[in-house]
Enzyme design. Sequence first.
Site, short mmCIF file in Angstrom:
data_model
loop_
_atom_site.label_atom_id
_atom_site.label_comp_id
_atom_site.label_asym_id
_atom_site.label_seq_id
_atom_site.Cartn_x
_atom_site.Cartn_y
_atom_site.Cartn_z
N GLY A 25 18.59 1.28 51.66
CA GLY A 25 17.23 1.18 52.23
C GLY A 25 16.11 1.70 51.34
NE ARG A 77 31.16 1.95 44.96
CZ ARG A 77 30.78 1.81 43.69
NH1 ARG A 77 31.34 0.87 42.95
NH2 ARG A 77 29.87 2.58 43.17
CE1 TYR A 158 27.20 -15.11 47.88
CE2 TYR A 158 25.33 -16.15 46.79
CZ TYR A 158 26.12 -15.03 47.02
OH TYR A 158 25.83 -13.86 46.38
#
Length: 295
Positions: A25, A77, A158
Amino acid sequence: MTMNERKGMMRADALKGSVITITGGGTGLGRAMARYCLELGAHVCITSRKEEVLKKAADELEKETGGQVLPVVCDVRNMEDVERMHASVLDRFGRADGLVNNAAGNFISPTERLSSNAFKTIIDIVLMGSVNCTLTFGKHWIAKAERDRTILNIVTTYAWTGSGYVVPSACAKAGVLALTRSLAAEWGRHGIRSNAVAPGPFPTKGAWSRLVPGEMMEKFDMTKRVPLGRLGDHQELADLVAYLISPYSGYVNGEVVTIDGGEWLKGAGQFNMLEMVEPGMWDAIEQMVRGTKGS
Ligand code: HXC
Ligand code: NAP
């Protein structure tokens, strides 16, 4: 309406008292979303890996909007980072209402040039980062029986068409789209909505420097791919995001909303290339077609 004139569409108090966490952000589209959430009365947590960027963004956003911003360094992660970030949100604001999984990593490359670690790096940021944040916020909401909560995932068109040259990102975003739809069904009964937004081209430094670097920008004019003939305006995306995390979209669950000026459909439709035919040629073409009799 020009870009500079565009004002937000939502009621001024649409997010009053809500606490929204936006990963990634501090920059680009995440920052535009954060700004608009603040304008609508939310408290906002912004996260990413770079403390300086986050602190500067938080200061600027607070000055611009008068709202409260909590900047938290968090690599999506890393589950420990995510849990610490979630605890900081609860500690500072006492609640968490919305999660926007916006953090992403991406770069263009022929797939045969990628190492396994290059592929994994993108999957870890985009798919596992969204999973880690979703699990952390969702488990808490379910354990505490907190309802009317929202998860909004930022994907891309996509995610369903696939795309060469950004294959790790396409695989990861497809996974995020599956996560969105799966949890809409599974967690709806807990009062947790799960939706996604699929933006087309919106200029940001992060995306442009990695997807259309240097002279590629002139060679591959992105506006030509878009039927509306222009790029997206950050406020247009912020409007959609604010709507989808607000109670006004309370019956929208499991949806992915495309905001791309018609870009992906233009690429998909088999005969859309006929726009290259000079208008003056159509009389002759019609005659040829009408003149065709039998098989
Ligand atoms: C081939 C590359 C590469 C490149 C990195 N790698 N860049 N391989 N071509 N251009 C390889 C490295 O060699 C390494 O593999 C592995 O990828 C990890 O690289 P690191 O630099 O160690 O990773 P890290 O520091 O974690 O950085 C992650 C990053 C970086 C994704 C590479 O660009 C980043 O931090 N990006 C964050 C912001 C971002 O990408 N924003 C754009 C989002 S735009 P080896 O094998 O050597 O160890 C977006 C738009 C979607 O998503 C739709 C647009 C229309
Ligand atoms: P951006 O500014 O580069 O945004 C990506 C953000 O993710 C950065 O703030 C980055 O900060 C953060 N981030 C990256 N890796 C992270 C990690 N491991 N942990 C935590 N944060 C991390 O690019 P953007 O264009 O605004 O993209 C925002 C979102 O929109 C992405 O999901 C992207 O896929 C999507 N999108 C963009 C476009 C477009 O045209 N711009 C089109 C379709 C979809 P740090 O690097 O400092 O950590």
